[in-house]
Design an enzyme around this catalytic site. Structure first.
Site, PDB file in Angstrom:
ATOM      1  N   LYS A  51       2.275 -18.672 -18.047  1.00  0.00           N
ATOM      2  CA  LYS A  51       0.999 -19.278 -18.450  1.00  0.00           C
ATOM      3  C   LYS A  51       1.170 -20.153 -19.698  1.00  0.00           C
ATOM      4  CE  LYS A  51      -1.021 -15.207 -18.863  1.00  0.00           C
ATOM      5  NZ  LYS A  51       0.075 -14.315 -18.436  1.00  0.00           N
ATOM      6  N   ARG A  69      -9.952 -11.503 -18.624  1.00  0.00           N
ATOM      7  CA  ARG A  69      -9.056 -10.491 -18.051  1.00  0.00           C
ATOM      8  C   ARG A  69      -9.814  -9.333 -17.438  1.00  0.00           C
ATOM      9  NH1 ARG A  69      -4.358 -11.945 -21.764  1.00  0.00           N
ATOM     10  NH2 ARG A  69      -2.765 -10.660 -20.847  1.00  0.00           N
ATOM     11  N   ARG A  82      12.634 -13.506 -23.376  1.00  0.00           N
ATOM     12  CA  ARG A  82      11.793 -14.503 -24.060  1.00  0.00           C
ATOM     13  C   ARG A  82      11.991 -14.445 -25.580  1.00  0.00           C
ATOM     14  NH1 ARG A  82       5.664 -14.400 -22.727  1.00  0.00           N
ATOM     15  NH2 ARG A  82       5.920 -12.208 -23.227  1.00  0.00           N
ATOM     16  N   ARG A 125       8.534 -10.829 -29.206  1.00  0.00           N
ATOM     17  CA  ARG A 125       7.195 -10.280 -29.417  1.00  0.00           C
ATOM     18  C   ARG A 125       7.233  -8.760 -29.453  1.00  0.00           C
ATOM     19  NH1 ARG A 125       3.343 -13.500 -25.264  1.00  0.00           N
ATOM     20  NH2 ARG A 125       2.652 -11.365 -24.885  1.00  0.00           N
ATOM     21  N   ARG A 175       1.199  -3.621 -19.377  1.00  0.00           N
ATOM     22  CA  ARG A 175       0.483  -4.903 -19.225  1.00  0.00           C
ATOM     23  C   ARG A 175       0.406  -5.305 -17.747  1.00  0.00           C
ATOM     24  NH1 ARG A 175       4.249  -7.834 -23.155  1.00  0.00           N
ATOM     25  NH2 ARG A 175       3.491  -9.757 -22.242  1.00  0.00           N
TER      26      ARG A 175
END
Ligand code: AP5
Ligand code: MG
Length: 219
Positions: free
Chosen positions: A13, A88, A127, A160, A171
């Site tokens: 995203k 969400r 990431r 993160r 998640r």
């Protein structure tokens, strides 16, 4: 053009939004980025949401809705906006409908990025994000030129807090339970367009032209 960008954690995203922001000047609004910036500042909002984020839980709807309402009411969006990671929940989708009706800013499309589950963990664990400007990298799929240094601003690249395996699984579970069903709501409104999550940069331009009807450089 006003868009929602939906997809599981790690679907791409933020990556898609940054390509669209750079090339079509659509304003990127990411609730996750807003929360992480507040946490980094140690602001009252940051302290209130930190625990939810670290565990991979959703921040309560009321708080999230208030933030999105103020960002949309106060901002200026000459080429439209993209909401990344909001709504969400059903409650957030209902709140968004009211906010957008009040501001007279209708949605044009809901972009759903589709990715196989086994790709998500590999993407998220590799990431790295810039601690200064939020640019997104991947240690093998999209590395920075210098290890741990942002190509755009020279900031330090970090992992993160919520990218640990336990939190990522939570998640994904919450996405399947609470967020995925919203796609049906937007499908009924005829707004959903799907993007294959293995997209390359040039695929995004084709997607925008073919599915969103915008010619590159015209916006
Ligand atoms: P948020 O920040 O929104 O996280 P998320 O939804 O879990 O999604 P991610 O940011 O992890 O993934 P992404 O889809 O942006 O993927 P990316 O482009 O980085 O939310 C974080 C937390 O904040 C939530 O858990 C919750 O606690 C809270 N929160 C946020 N919004 C909320 C709300 N509305 N209500 C309540 N709570 C809320 O890509 C991932 C990796 O893959 C990168 O390394 C990238 O380089 C790579 N990659 C991406 N696309 C490609 C591609 N096409 N090919 C190859 N590699 C790719
Ligand atoms: Mg993101």
């Amino acid at each position: 053009m006003n868009l929602l960008i939906m997809g599981k954690p790690g679907a791409g995203k933020g990556t898609l939004a940054s390509i669209l922001q750079d090339n079509y000047h659509i304003t990127h609004i990411s609730t996750g980025n807003i929360f992480r910036e507040e946490i980094a500042k140690r602001s009252p909002l940051g302290l209130a949401v930190e625990n939810f984020i670290t565990k991979g839980e959703l921040v309560p709807d009321e708080l999230t809705n208030q933030i999105v309402k103020s960002v949309l009411s106060e901002g200026d969006f000459p080429n439209g906006f993209m909401l990344d990671g909001y709504p969400r929940t059903k409650d957030q989708a209902m709140a968004l409908d009211l906010i957008l009706a009040e501001l007279n800013m209708p949605l044009n499309f809901v972009v759903d990025i589709e990715v196989e589950d086994d790709v998500l963990l590999q993407r998220i664990t590799g990431r790295r994000v810039c601690s200064q400007c939020n640019t997104i990298y991947h240690i093998t799929l999209h590395p920075s030129t210098k290890i741990d240094v942002c190509d755009v601003c020279g900031g330090e690249l970090i992992q993160r807090e919520d990218d640990k395996e336990e939190s990522v699984k939570n998640r994904i579970r919450i996405y399947n339970q609470k967020t995925e069903p919203l796609l049906d709501y937007y499908r009924q409104k005829g707004l959903v367009v799907t993007l294959d999550g293995r997209f390359k940069r040039e695929d995004v331009f084709e997607f925008v032209e073919m599915k969103l009807g915008v010619t590159h450089g015209n916006n």
